[in-house]
Design a protein around this motif. Structure first.
Motif, PDB file in Angstrom:
ATOM      1  N   GLY A  83       0.820  -1.202   0.000  1.00  0.00           N
ATOM      2  CA  GLY A  83       0.000   0.000   0.000  1.00  0.00           C
ATOM      3  C   GLY A  83       0.853   1.250   0.000  1.00  0.00           C
ATOM      4  N   SER A  84       0.283   2.330   0.437  1.00  0.00           N
ATOM      5  CA  SER A  84       0.970   3.611   0.505  1.00  0.00           C
ATOM      6  C   SER A  84       2.208   3.502   1.390  1.00  0.00           C
ATOM      7  CB  SER A  84      -0.006   4.642   1.071  1.00  0.00           C
ATOM      8  OG  SER A  84       0.588   5.881   1.197  1.00  0.00           O
ATOM      9  N   ASP A  85       3.230   4.283   1.073  1.00  0.00           N
ATOM     10  CA  ASP A  85       4.511   4.276   1.799  1.00  0.00           C
ATOM     11  C   ASP A  85       5.180   2.906   1.779  1.00  0.00           C
ATOM     12  OD1 ASP A  85       4.393   6.981   2.470  1.00  0.00           O
ATOM     13  OD2 ASP A  85       3.360   6.579   4.359  1.00  0.00           O
ATOM     14  N   ASN A  86       4.825   2.078   0.798  1.00  0.00           N
ATOM     15  CA  ASN A  86       5.409   0.738   0.647  1.00  0.00           C
ATOM     16  C   ASN A  86       5.138  -0.151   1.870  1.00  0.00           C
ATOM     17  OD1 ASN A  86       6.735  -1.005  -1.149  1.00  0.00           O
ATOM     18  ND2 ASN A  86       8.640  -0.806  -0.006  1.00  0.00           N
ATOM     19  N   LYS A  87       4.031   0.107   2.564  1.00  0.00           N
ATOM     20  CA  LYS A  87       3.661  -0.700   3.728  1.00  0.00           C
ATOM     21  C   LYS A  87       2.874  -1.924   3.271  1.00  0.00           C
ATOM     22  CE  LYS A  87       3.289   3.196   6.878  1.00  0.00           C
ATOM     23  NZ  LYS A  87       2.362   4.062   7.601  1.00  0.00           N
ATOM     24  N   LEU A  88       2.975  -3.004   4.039  1.00  0.00           N
ATOM     25  CA  LEU A  88       2.116  -4.169   3.816  1.00  0.00           C
ATOM     26  C   LEU A  88       0.751  -3.840   4.409  1.00  0.00           C
ATOM     27  CD1 LEU A  88       4.571  -7.033   4.802  1.00  0.00           C
ATOM     28  CD2 LEU A  88       3.840  -6.405   2.500  1.00  0.00           C
ATOM     29  N   ILE A  89      -0.311  -4.147   3.658  1.00  0.00           N
ATOM     30  CA  ILE A  89      -1.648  -3.801   4.131  1.00  0.00           C
ATOM     31  C   ILE A  89      -2.639  -4.941   3.908  1.00  0.00           C
ATOM     32  CG2 ILE A  89      -1.343  -1.338   3.695  1.00  0.00           C
ATOM     33  CD1 ILE A  89      -3.252  -1.791   1.210  1.00  0.00           C
ATOM     34  N   THR A  90      -3.681  -4.927   4.693  1.00  0.00           N
ATOM     35  CA  THR A  90      -4.914  -5.660   4.459  1.00  0.00           C
ATOM     36  C   THR A  90      -6.018  -4.846   5.114  1.00  0.00           C
ATOM     37  OG1 THR A  90      -6.020  -7.804   4.440  1.00  0.00           O
ATOM     38  CG2 THR A  90      -4.910  -7.177   6.489  1.00  0.00           C
ATOM     39  N   PHE A  91      -7.245  -5.264   4.902  1.00  0.00           N
ATOM     40  CA  PHE A  91      -8.384  -4.558   5.479  1.00  0.00           C
ATOM     41  C   PHE A  91      -9.290  -5.543   6.204  1.00  0.00           C
ATOM     42  CE2 PHE A  91      -7.122  -1.948   1.899  1.00  0.00           C
ATOM     43  CZ  PHE A  91      -7.242  -0.656   2.378  1.00  0.00           C
ATOM     44  N   ILE A  92      -9.817  -5.127   7.344  1.00  0.00           N
ATOM     45  CA  ILE A  92     -10.891  -5.871   8.008  1.00  0.00           C
ATOM     46  C   ILE A  92     -12.183  -5.392   7.359  1.00  0.00           C
ATOM     47  CG2 ILE A  92     -12.133  -6.261  10.167  1.00  0.00           C
ATOM     48  CD1 ILE A  92      -9.454  -5.777  11.629  1.00  0.00           C
ATOM     49  N   HIS A  93     -12.957  -6.336   6.851  1.00  0.00           N
ATOM     50  CA  HIS A  93     -14.196  -6.008   6.145  1.00  0.00           C
ATOM     51  C   HIS A  93     -15.190  -5.350   7.111  1.00  0.00           C
ATOM     52  CE1 HIS A  93     -17.762  -6.407   3.678  1.00  0.00           C
ATOM     53  NE2 HIS A  93     -16.953  -6.658   2.657  1.00  0.00           N
ATOM     54  N   PRO A  94     -15.944  -4.348   6.637  1.00  0.00           N
ATOM     55  CA  PRO A  94     -16.909  -3.664   7.510  1.00  0.00           C
ATOM     56  C   PRO A  94     -17.953  -4.591   8.141  1.00  0.00           C
ATOM     57  CG  PRO A  94     -16.645  -2.445   5.471  1.00  0.00           C
ATOM     58  CD  PRO A  94     -15.891  -3.729   5.312  1.00  0.00           C
ATOM     59  N   LYS A  95     -18.254  -5.727   7.510  1.00  0.00           N
ATOM     60  CA  LYS A  95     -19.237  -6.633   8.119  1.00  0.00           C
ATOM     61  C   LYS A  95     -18.682  -7.314   9.370  1.00  0.00           C
ATOM     62  CE  LYS A  95     -18.291 -10.610   5.142  1.00  0.00           C
ATOM     63  NZ  LYS A  95     -18.794 -11.426   4.070  1.00  0.00           N
ATOM     64  N   SER A  96     -17.349  -7.244   9.570  1.00  0.00           N
ATOM     65  CA  SER A  96     -16.736  -7.811  10.771  1.00  0.00           C
ATOM     66  C   SER A  96     -16.350  -6.739  11.785  1.00  0.00           C
ATOM     67  CB  SER A  96     -15.488  -8.616  10.399  1.00  0.00           C
ATOM     68  OG  SER A  96     -15.843  -9.798   9.729  1.00  0.00           O
TER      69      SER A  96
END
Length: 108
Positions: A83-96
């Motif tokens: 992601g931005s700034d070369n960071k590793l990213i993931t997202f927690i889905h809004p349903k959780s």
């Protein structure tokens, strides 16, 4: 607040500019969709404007993903992306979560 230069995050199809607090501990990202980014375009057309997600910096994204999957928390990505700034990213889905998209970020 200080601002960053515009950064294109091709994996997410967005351009990002960041605003930093004086001490650098807090930042706000301004996100603009590029190309045919259906996720951001859908959000903007539905909500017009607003907070898209909240980001949290964590120490170990692999451990976090394993733990969240074990707890049956829905993720957008089962494997981290860059992601931005070369960071590793993931997202927690809004349903959780309480209806909020939560980004997990790890510095490399």
């Amino acid at each position: 607040m200080k601002s960053s230069k515009k950064e294109t995050v091709t994996s997410e199809l967005v351009d990002v500019v960041k605003l930093y607090s004086q001490n650098g501990d807090t930042q706000i990202e301004i996100v603009e969709p590029i190309e045919n980014n259906n996720t951001i375009n859908k959000f903007v057309s539905k909500k017009n404007q607003g907070i898209h997600h909240i980001a949290l910096t964590i120490d170990n994204i692999e451990n976090a993903i394993s733990f969240l999957k074990y707890k049956k928390i829905s993720l957008v990505y089962d494997e981290p992306k860059i992601g931005s700034d070369n960071k590793l990213i993931t997202f927690i889905h809004p349903k959780s979560s309480p209806g909020v998209l939560i980004e997990l970020c790890q510095k490399q």
